[in-house]
Motif scaffolding. Structure first.
Motif, PDB file in Angstrom:
ATOM      1  N   GLN A   9     -16.654 -20.021  27.705  1.00  0.00           N
ATOM      2  CA  GLN A   9     -16.146 -21.321  28.188  1.00  0.00           C
ATOM      3  C   GLN A   9     -17.250 -22.361  28.228  1.00  0.00           C
ATOM      4  OE1 GLN A   9     -13.733 -20.545  31.840  1.00  0.00           O
ATOM      5  NE2 GLN A   9     -13.766 -18.462  31.041  1.00  0.00           N
ATOM      6  N   THR A  10     -18.488 -21.899  28.042  1.00  0.00           N
ATOM      7  CA  THR A  10     -19.618 -22.815  27.910  1.00  0.00           C
ATOM      8  C   THR A  10     -20.411 -22.371  26.694  1.00  0.00           C
ATOM      9  OG1 THR A  10     -20.969 -21.420  29.346  1.00  0.00           O
ATOM     10  CG2 THR A  10     -19.818 -23.249  30.398  1.00  0.00           C
ATOM     11  N   GLY A  11     -21.361 -23.207  26.284  1.00  0.00           N
ATOM     12  CA  GLY A  11     -22.198 -22.828  25.146  1.00  0.00           C
ATOM     13  C   GLY A  11     -21.558 -23.157  23.818  1.00  0.00           C
ATOM     14  N   ALA A  32     -17.797 -22.400  23.020  1.00  0.00           N
ATOM     15  CA  ALA A  32     -16.834 -22.789  24.054  1.00  0.00           C
ATOM     16  C   ALA A  32     -15.540 -23.347  23.467  1.00  0.00           C
ATOM     17  CB  ALA A  32     -17.461 -23.805  24.993  1.00  0.00           C
ATOM     18  N   PHE A  33     -15.643 -23.999  22.311  1.00  0.00           N
ATOM     19  CA  PHE A  33     -14.449 -24.634  21.750  1.00  0.00           C
ATOM     20  C   PHE A  33     -13.379 -23.594  21.396  1.00  0.00           C
ATOM     21  CE2 PHE A  33     -12.191 -26.443  18.000  1.00  0.00           C
ATOM     22  CZ  PHE A  33     -11.511 -27.426  18.695  1.00  0.00           C
ATOM     23  N   PRO A  75     -29.540 -17.186   9.934  1.00  0.00           N
ATOM     24  CA  PRO A  75     -29.165 -17.231  11.349  1.00  0.00           C
ATOM     25  C   PRO A  75     -28.399 -18.520  11.661  1.00  0.00           C
ATOM     26  CG  PRO A  75     -31.494 -17.745  11.078  1.00  0.00           C
ATOM     27  CD  PRO A  75     -30.952 -17.498   9.706  1.00  0.00           C
ATOM     28  N   ALA A  99     -27.341 -19.848  14.347  1.00  0.00           N
ATOM     29  CA  ALA A  99     -27.709 -20.621  15.536  1.00  0.00           C
ATOM     30  C   ALA A  99     -28.915 -21.518  15.313  1.00  0.00           C
ATOM     31  CB  ALA A  99     -27.992 -19.671  16.698  1.00  0.00           C
ATOM     32  N   THR A 100     -29.762 -21.188  14.330  1.00  0.00           N
ATOM     33  CA  THR A 100     -30.992 -21.976  14.168  1.00  0.00           C
ATOM     34  C   THR A 100     -31.134 -22.559  12.765  1.00  0.00           C
ATOM     35  OG1 THR A 100     -32.205 -19.961  13.607  1.00  0.00           O
ATOM     36  CG2 THR A 100     -32.277 -20.656  15.907  1.00  0.00           C
ATOM     37  N   THR A 101     -30.096 -22.508  11.985  1.00  0.00           N
ATOM     38  CA  THR A 101     -30.225 -22.996  10.610  1.00  0.00           C
ATOM     39  C   THR A 101     -29.967 -24.494  10.516  1.00  0.00           C
ATOM     40  OG1 THR A 101     -29.754 -20.902   9.544  1.00  0.00           O
ATOM     41  CG2 THR A 101     -29.205 -22.860   8.310  1.00  0.00           C
ATOM     42  N   SER A 102     -30.969 -25.193   9.985  1.00  0.00           N
ATOM     43  CA  SER A 102     -30.794 -26.632   9.788  1.00  0.00           C
ATOM     44  C   SER A 102     -30.962 -26.994   8.314  1.00  0.00           C
ATOM     45  CB  SER A 102     -31.805 -27.400  10.632  1.00  0.00           C
ATOM     46  OG  SER A 102     -33.102 -26.893  10.418  1.00  0.00           O
ATOM     47  N   VAL A 131     -18.494 -23.654  12.023  1.00  0.00           N
ATOM     48  CA  VAL A 131     -18.279 -25.046  11.578  1.00  0.00           C
ATOM     49  C   VAL A 131     -19.597 -25.757  11.222  1.00  0.00           C
ATOM     50  CG1 VAL A 131     -17.409 -27.333  12.216  1.00  0.00           C
ATOM     51  CG2 VAL A 131     -16.097 -25.299  12.802  1.00  0.00           C
ATOM     52  N   PRO A 132     -20.629 -25.753  12.100  1.00  0.00           N
ATOM     53  CA  PRO A 132     -21.817 -26.552  11.782  1.00  0.00           C
ATOM     54  C   PRO A 132     -22.488 -26.146  10.474  1.00  0.00           C
ATOM     55  CG  PRO A 132     -21.841 -25.929  14.100  1.00  0.00           C
ATOM     56  CD  PRO A 132     -20.735 -25.155  13.455  1.00  0.00           C
ATOM     57  N   VAL A 174     -20.225 -27.122   7.389  1.00  0.00           N
ATOM     58  CA  VAL A 174     -20.326 -28.541   7.005  1.00  0.00           C
ATOM     59  C   VAL A 174     -21.676 -28.809   6.337  1.00  0.00           C
ATOM     60  CG1 VAL A 174     -20.408 -30.913   7.888  1.00  0.00           C
ATOM     61  CG2 VAL A 174     -18.722 -29.308   8.805  1.00  0.00           C
ATOM     62  N   GLU A 180     -12.320 -29.407  12.229  1.00  0.00           N
ATOM     63  CA  GLU A 180     -13.665 -29.994  12.351  1.00  0.00           C
ATOM     64  C   GLU A 180     -14.519 -29.703  11.119  1.00  0.00           C
ATOM     65  OE1 GLU A 180     -12.106 -28.347  14.693  1.00  0.00           O
ATOM     66  OE2 GLU A 180     -11.819 -29.949  16.153  1.00  0.00           O
ATOM     67  N   THR A 223      -5.689 -28.729  22.756  1.00  0.00           N
ATOM     68  CA  THR A 223      -5.512 -28.716  21.309  1.00  0.00           C
ATOM     69  C   THR A 223      -5.049 -27.325  20.905  1.00  0.00           C
ATOM     70  OG1 THR A 223      -7.407 -30.196  21.164  1.00  0.00           O
ATOM     71  CG2 THR A 223      -6.685 -29.162  19.113  1.00  0.00           C
ATOM     72  N   LEU A 273     -21.193 -30.902  27.717  1.00  0.00           N
ATOM     73  CA  LEU A 273     -20.028 -30.016  27.570  1.00  0.00           C
ATOM     74  C   LEU A 273     -18.878 -30.479  28.456  1.00  0.00           C
ATOM     75  CD1 LEU A 273     -19.261 -27.336  26.153  1.00  0.00           C
ATOM     76  CD2 LEU A 273     -19.979 -26.165  28.214  1.00  0.00           C
ATOM     77  N   THR A 297     -23.709 -31.702  12.227  1.00  0.00           N
ATOM     78  CA  THR A 297     -22.582 -31.837  13.146  1.00  0.00           C
ATOM     79  C   THR A 297     -23.110 -31.932  14.580  1.00  0.00           C
ATOM     80  OG1 THR A 297     -22.407 -29.436  13.009  1.00  0.00           O
ATOM     81  CG2 THR A 297     -20.782 -30.703  11.793  1.00  0.00           C
ATOM     82  N   ARG A 322     -24.845 -28.000  22.224  1.00  0.00           N
ATOM     83  CA  ARG A 322     -26.034 -27.167  22.076  1.00  0.00           C
ATOM     84  C   ARG A 322     -26.776 -27.423  20.763  1.00  0.00           C
ATOM     85  NH1 ARG A 322     -26.915 -22.458  24.925  1.00  0.00           N
ATOM     86  NH2 ARG A 322     -27.472 -21.345  23.031  1.00  0.00           N
TER      87      ARG A 322
END
Lengths: 443, 293
Positions: free
Chosen positions: A55-57, A60-61, A226, A228-231, A254-255, A258, A285, A334, B111, B212, B216
């Motif tokens: 529900q966080t982090g 969460a979505f 990874p 969580a850390t891939t840019s 999603v991130p 995209v 998204e 949603t 959040l 995006t 976080r």
């Protein structure tokens, strides 16, 4: 450390162990099945369900969507209450495996829940389902897909798909339906596999690799990263450009989904077909920032009410879907795929398993689950329910949760494969090269 | 050859993004001796600012950056007054928990306010590229890269060529001696912290057309940024820029040659190697991590 501090630490540790012991003992006492037959014949009168979702982090979505679906299922069940069973829902946050494990312990030892339902995240579920098993509590997984969740466990009922079936379905689609559409023989087809290096991504990737290697097709790129850390995904895109695969399987959130496409356009990397697997490619998204360039991108996923022809569902299933949609809208939420899967998983558990279980023990719940047979047309998600027995390698897995291949078409996901379930024909196969696209991503 | 140039260009561009964050972080450490764990959250706030101004008013991030940066600067003033300065001089663990707590607070505030929905900004720059010698360069990344270099150059010029810049350097070297010389140390702290977080906010706005946006998002970059700051030398602005560009190139090169998953491992290996050979980093002073007076 001085003597005083050491003494305080020792006392604190003894007290902590003692309290944990008392809680586990109390839990063990409470765990003894106490069937009390209702007027309608159900053995369980009150059921406490722990809902464990992020529900966080960062998750969460999707986690909140799944929780909302679960909440509505419980609410509807209590309102209709056809079996004289009252369900109490207690939720806990599970943004990561460590917090999730703490959450599952608190739900069981402090909140005295009879069953835990979760989890959205495969990484979290891989830690929390065994934690529930150690405390002798049934774990109903409605939304996490990693293959390992139902392997070597005795307490898990999974209502949704397994990643193994997703990965295999993606590869199958490429080797059959897509190869035919592209006019390429199986022996000539080259596949690239790009995936997130977490439990979820690797379990899908392993199944896809197994299927590809058992065919005559060639796996020309196999890259993980990874999430969580891939840019930057330029290096993997340049490798794809060099190897020129016919199809790319991309397991992404999603991130990174995209980012992959924005960088593909920037680098001018043309790919005849991309098959997304996992949460990312199925989200609005993901498609929205890509505009019309999303048209033609595939997504392998369990079906949802948003992707199937709901008119073909039975009237009862249609009414259920209307009820869900009304309540989601009333609350300003949603309705996403995870809402559907969370809702339907909870609904089947409450209506098909709980009333037929002799008690809340794992064995009795599993025995009741073994008799469940729900047809695909009776389900708002478009897939049915039948659970693998205890001797199956994936015991507790819903064997009727079969993925379909969707395609983004005009901002909508439409089922395009297998053909017997398709609601639309393929578009943009192969995908047009960037030089021919009229609208750049983001314009 | 063209492929090599493309890989180097990709590495440099992504390194430029890291540089804009790393320069601010290293400045805060160099002057305040504070490890600002909340640094990337100011970038996240900048991204949300860009998103809202773009989605509600249609304002391009390259315009809204001039509105958002001063707002983040003012937020930095408030945070410095309320959190950072109150923890300076206290035990190290207090400072760590203060900024770590601030990071968690800002993430959860985002959040709560804007939910976990993943948002994106799409402008003319998002899909635009230009080609130089066969190498394709993203307009959005190039703009961010240029902004990072301009900021670093401007900051270096300010620190070395102006009286106030020299006062900041004096505080960085020895805050007590600087105070004795009549420098208002608290004001220097305030200015330094606010400028650094404003740069992070500006970076957030500039990268909004690329990445995006979610609460976080800062955590995606923060580990890399800390590696860059230590690699470049704690407190060194030129070091941060050089290390950022190097990390970008190593990551892109190793990612292509031995696999994307290895890209991260490769720059961590270089990081460890440099720490063994030169513990103070490329441009750092020995003992820079020790409180200077």
């Amino acid at each position: 450390m001085n003597t005083g501090i050491r003494r305080v630490v020792c006392i604190a540790m003894i007290v902590t162990f003692a309290m944990t012991g008392v809680q586990l003992f109390a839990r063990g006492q409470a765990q003894q099945p106490q069937p009390a037959v209702t007027a309608d014949g159900a053995a369980i009168t009150t059921l406490r369900v722990g809902a464990l979702f992020p529900q966080t982090g960062g998750m969460a979505f999707g986690g909140s969507n799944a929780l909302q679906g679960t909440q509505i299922a419980v609410e509807l069940f209590n309102e209709t209450n056809p079996y004289g069973i009252t369900v109490e829902l207690v939720s806990a946050d599970a943004p990561d495996p460590a917090t999730g494990t703490t959450g599952v312990r608190q739900l069981i030892t402090q909140q005295n829940v009879d069953v835990v339902m979760g989890t959205f995240s495969s990484a979290v579920a891989s830690a929390t389902a065994p934690a529930a098993e150690r405390l002798n509590v049934l774990y109903v997984e409605t939304t996490a897909w990693a293959e390992g969740i139902t392997r070597n466990t005795s307490n898990v009922l999974r209502t949704t798909i397994s990643s193994g079936s997703l990965g295999a379905a993606a590869a199958d689609f490429i080797l059959t339906g897509l190869a035919q559409e592209l006019g390429v023989a199986e022996a000539d087809i080259r596949v690239a596999l790009v995936f997130t290096d977490d439990e979820f991504g690797t379990s899908i990737a392993d199944a896809a690799v197994g299927r590809i290697q058992s065919s005559r097709a060639r796996l020309v790129v196999r890259e993980s990263y990874p999430a969580a850390t891939t840019s930057d995904l330029s290096s993997v895109l340049l490798r794809i450009q060099q190897e020129r695969p016919h199809a790319v399987i991309h397991i992404a959130q999603v991130p990174d989904g995209v980012l992959f496409w924005r960088q593909a356009q920037q680098l001018g990397v043309d790919m005849p077909a991309v098959v997304g697997v996992g949460g990312g490619y199925g989200q609005v998204e993901f498609a929205r920032p890509l505009g019309t360039n999303a048209d033609g991108i595939f997504n392998v996923v369990p079906p949802t009410s948003g992707s199937i022809n709901v008119d073909s569902l039975t009237p009862a299933a249609q009414n259920l879907l209307n009820e869900l949609q009304t309540r989601v809208t009333q609350r300003g939420w949603t309705q996403g795929p995870y809402t559907d899967w969370g809702f339907m998983g909870a609904w089947v558990f409450l209506n098909e398993i709980v009333p037929n279980a002799a008690s809340t023990s794992i064995a009795d719940m599993m025995a009741a689950a073994a008799n469940v047979r729900v047809d695909a047309l009776d389900s708002i998600t478009g897939f049915g329910f039948e659970f693998a027995g205890v001797n199956h390698e994936n015991s507790g897995q819903n064997l009727r949760a079969i993925p379909v291949v969707q395609q983004w078409q005009g901002g909508q996901l439409r089922v395009t494969y297998p053909h017997e379930l398709a609601v639309a024909d393929f578009v943009n196969v192969p995908l047009p090269p960037w030089s021919q696209r009229t609208q750049a991503i983001g314009q | 050859m063209q492929l090599v140039l493309q890989i180097v260009a990709n590495g440099l561009l992504i390194g430029g993004l890291y540089a804009l964050l790393a320069v601010g972080l290293t400045l805060i450490f160099g002057v305040l001796r504070v490890v600002n764990f909340a640094h990337a959250e100011f970038m996240m706030l900048g991204m949300y600012g860009a998103y809202w101004l773009w989605s509600i008013y249609g304002l391009d991030p390259y315009v809204s950056v001039f509105l958002i940066t001063p707002v983040v600067f003012l937020l930095g003033v408030a945070v410095d007054r309320l959190v950072v300065q109150r923890s300076i001089g206290k035990p190290d663990v207090t400072v760590v928990f203060a900024t770590l707590g601030l990071s968690i607070l800002l993430q959860n505030a985002a959040l709560t306010l804007w939910r976990a929905d993943i948002r994106s900004v799409s402008t003319f720059a998002t899909g635009s590229v230009f080609v130089v010698g066969g190498v394709r360069l993203s307009v959005a990344m190039t703009v961010s890269f240029a902004a990072a270099l301009l900021f670093a150059l401007g900051l270096w010029f300010f620190l070395t060529r102006t009286m106030y810049g020299k006062a900041i350097q004096a505080v960085a070297q020895n805050r007590r001696a600087a105070a004795l010389m009549g420098i208002d140390v608290k004001r220097v702290y305030l200015f330094t912290y606010s400028v650094a977080v404003a740069a992070a906010g500006a970076m957030g706005v500039l990268v909004a057309p690329i990445f995006t946006i979610f609460p976080r998002v800062g955590q995606t970059h923060i580990v890399t940024i800390f590696v860059i700051v230590v690699l470049g030398g704690l407190g060194s602005v030129p070091g941060a820029v050089v290390a950022a560009l190097l990390v970008g190139i190593i990551r892109a090169g190793a990612g292509f040659l031995i696999g994307t998953a290895w890209g991260e491992l490769a720059y961590f290996a270089v990081f460890l190697l440099v720490l063994i050979v030169r513990p103070q980093g490329f441009f750092g002073r020995r003992g820079a991590e020790v409180y200077g007076g």
